[in-house]
Design a protein around this motif. Structure first.
Motif, mmCIF file in Angstrom:
data_model
loop_
_atom_site.group_PDB
_atom_site.id
_atom_site.type_symbol
_atom_site.label_atom_id
_atom_site.label_comp_id
_atom_site.label_asym_id
_atom_site.label_seq_id
_atom_site.Cartn_x
_atom_site.Cartn_y
_atom_site.Cartn_z
ATOM 1 N N UNK A 175 42.957 -87.708 -25.431
ATOM 2 C CA UNK A 175 42.170 -88.698 -24.693
ATOM 3 C C UNK A 175 42.204 -89.929 -25.524
ATOM 4 N N UNK A 176 41.413 -91.104 -24.851
ATOM 5 C CA UNK A 176 41.499 -92.364 -25.070
ATOM 6 C C UNK A 176 39.973 -92.945 -24.806
ATOM 7 N N UNK A 177 39.269 -93.366 -25.817
ATOM 8 C CA UNK A 177 38.172 -94.113 -25.899
ATOM 9 C C UNK A 177 37.950 -95.543 -25.989
ATOM 10 N N UNK A 178 37.600 -96.258 -25.122
ATOM 11 C CA UNK A 178 37.727 -97.669 -24.919
ATOM 12 C C UNK A 178 36.259 -98.045 -25.952
ATOM 13 N N UNK A 179 36.590 -99.245 -26.731
ATOM 14 C CA UNK A 179 35.306 -99.663 -27.584
ATOM 15 C C UNK A 179 34.255 -100.076 -26.794
ATOM 16 N N UNK A 180 32.980 -99.528 -27.273
ATOM 17 C CA UNK A 180 31.648 -100.129 -26.515
ATOM 18 C C UNK A 180 31.435 -99.285 -25.454
ATOM 19 N N UNK A 181 32.224 -98.183 -25.117
ATOM 20 C CA UNK A 181 31.945 -97.325 -23.997
ATOM 21 C C UNK A 181 31.032 -95.911 -24.343
ATOM 22 N N UNK A 182 30.575 -95.185 -23.521
ATOM 23 C CA UNK A 182 30.120 -93.682 -23.648
ATOM 24 C C UNK A 182 31.227 -93.047 -22.930
ATOM 25 N N UNK A 183 31.945 -92.021 -23.798
ATOM 26 C CA UNK A 183 32.858 -90.993 -23.150
ATOM 27 C C UNK A 183 32.258 -89.557 -23.432
ATOM 28 N N UNK A 184 32.052 -89.100 -22.283
ATOM 29 C CA UNK A 184 31.699 -87.586 -22.299
ATOM 30 C C UNK A 184 32.691 -86.495 -22.313
ATOM 31 N N UNK A 185 32.778 -85.702 -23.277
ATOM 32 C CA UNK A 185 33.562 -84.546 -23.380
ATOM 33 C C UNK A 185 32.660 -83.318 -22.667
ATOM 34 N N UNK A 186 32.974 -83.060 -21.629
ATOM 35 C CA UNK A 186 32.225 -81.960 -20.892
ATOM 36 C C UNK A 186 33.159 -80.571 -20.770
ATOM 37 N N UNK A 187 32.224 -79.495 -21.259
ATOM 38 C CA UNK A 187 32.695 -78.345 -21.081
ATOM 39 C C UNK A 187 31.638 -77.299 -21.446
ATOM 40 N N UNK A 188 32.077 -76.026 -21.029
ATOM 41 C CA UNK A 188 31.416 -74.981 -21.181
ATOM 42 C C UNK A 188 31.282 -74.546 -22.718
ATOM 43 N N UNK A 189 30.473 -73.675 -23.167
ATOM 44 C CA UNK A 189 30.506 -73.252 -24.684
ATOM 45 C C UNK A 189 31.695 -72.511 -24.838
ATOM 46 N N UNK A 190 32.563 -72.950 -25.946
ATOM 47 C CA UNK A 190 33.657 -72.204 -26.290
ATOM 48 C C UNK A 190 34.945 -72.835 -25.790
ATOM 49 N N UNK A 191 34.641 -74.161 -25.139
ATOM 50 C CA UNK A 191 35.808 -74.911 -24.592
ATOM 51 C C UNK A 191 36.587 -75.839 -25.454
ATOM 52 N N UNK A 192 35.884 -75.983 -26.760
ATOM 53 C CA UNK A 192 36.452 -76.677 -27.883
ATOM 54 C C UNK A 192 36.182 -77.959 -28.109
ATOM 55 N N UNK A 193 34.960 -78.322 -27.599
ATOM 56 C CA UNK A 193 34.093 -79.766 -27.628
ATOM 57 C C UNK A 193 33.817 -80.102 -29.285
ATOM 58 N N UNK A 194 33.115 -78.860 -29.643
ATOM 59 C CA UNK A 194 32.832 -79.294 -31.242
ATOM 60 C C UNK A 194 33.823 -79.160 -32.089
ATOM 61 N N UNK A 195 34.974 -78.264 -31.839
ATOM 62 C CA UNK A 195 36.157 -78.412 -32.746
ATOM 63 C C UNK A 195 36.609 -79.873 -32.596
#
Length: 258
Positions: free
Chosen positions: A27-47
């Motif tokens: 993934x790539x996040x542009x400066x000054x933007x809000x990027x949401x990593x959406x997923x269910x529990x256990x999908x790997x978001x917090x990791x």
């Protein structure tokens, strides 16, 4: 002219024993933007957030923040970020002002009193500034937590499920705070399992499923992945959240008029 992503991840992999959590995240996040990593529990978001914030080493792949490599330049990455976890990291015995002042002293920011005063105004906490945080509502604690994370003006902020456990009104308060971050030029990478939250906040949304990004784009781009909707005419019923907010707002207005 190309703008370097504020956050860039390529081929990120992580396993815990026999459990594979990340299977090549890009993934790539542009400066000054809000990027949401959406997923269910256990999908790997917090990791993913934990690795990019230098708190956990990846098994494979690369990640950079503001051009600094997470694996080889962790100190420079930490200077560029702030991380707000799933639960507000505030001291309930101290007042809101004292919580902010403590972090300002730890970060050795110049003119700490002015910094604290500005953040109290910015996050609508001035009236409660000298109350113990133990008396704050969930939304107020979360706003204070985010305000504390901004001391030192980090260009990148990670928010790990920022509205988990909050009531509808508190969620809206936090959403407004997050929008203001991006409006002031801060790059925000947030994780969430709430579809509405991603829809309300994000400039781009990535769907993380079983350790892989299976879709990435703006809301409009993601909508194009679905076949054209059939046009039907039905009476729109209000959602429970709309009912809740309308009733509480009416009650508040009624009390103010007395």
């Amino acid at each position: 002219m190309t703008t370097q992503p504020a956050i860039e991840i390529a081929g990120l992999e992580k396993s815990f024993g026999e459990l594979t959590v990340l299977r090549g995240v890009d993934l790539a996040v542009a400066p000054g933007s809000i990027y949401a990593l959406l997923g269910s529990n256990g999908a790997g978001k917090t990791t993913t957030i934990t690795i990019v914030s230098t708190l956990l080493a990846a098994d494979a792949g690369t990640a950079t923040v503001c051009g600094f490599d997470v694996a080889t330049q962790p100190a420079r990455v930490r200077e560029s970020i702030s991380l707000t976890g799933q639960f507000a990291a505030v001291d309930e015995i101290l007042t809101g002002r004292e919580n902010l002042a403590l972090v300002a002293r730890l970060r050795r920011v110049p003119q700490p009193r002015a910094v604290v005063a500005e953040l109290l105004v910015r996050f609508s906490l001035t009236d409660a500034a000298d109350r113990r945080v133990g008396t704050y509502s969930g939304g107020m604690r979360r706003r204070l937590d985010i305000a504390m994370s901004l001391i030192g003006d980090p260009p990148v902020v990670f928010l790990d499920e920022p509205t988990t456990g909050l009531d509808p009104q508190a969620r809206i308060e936090v959403w407004q705070a997050v929008k203001e971050l991006a409006a002031n030029g801060t790059t925000v990478l947030l994780t969430t399992q709430y579809l509405e939250e991603a829809e309300q906040l994000a400039d781009r949304i990535a769907i993380l499923h079983e350790g892989r990004i299976i879709a990435d784009g703006t809301l409009a781009e993601l909508k194009q992945l679905f076949p054209p909707a059939e046009v039907t005419y039905v009476e729109k019923q209000p959602s429970l959240e709309e009912i809740f907010l309308a009733i509480t707002s009416t009650s508040d207005n009624s009390q103010e008029s007395r």
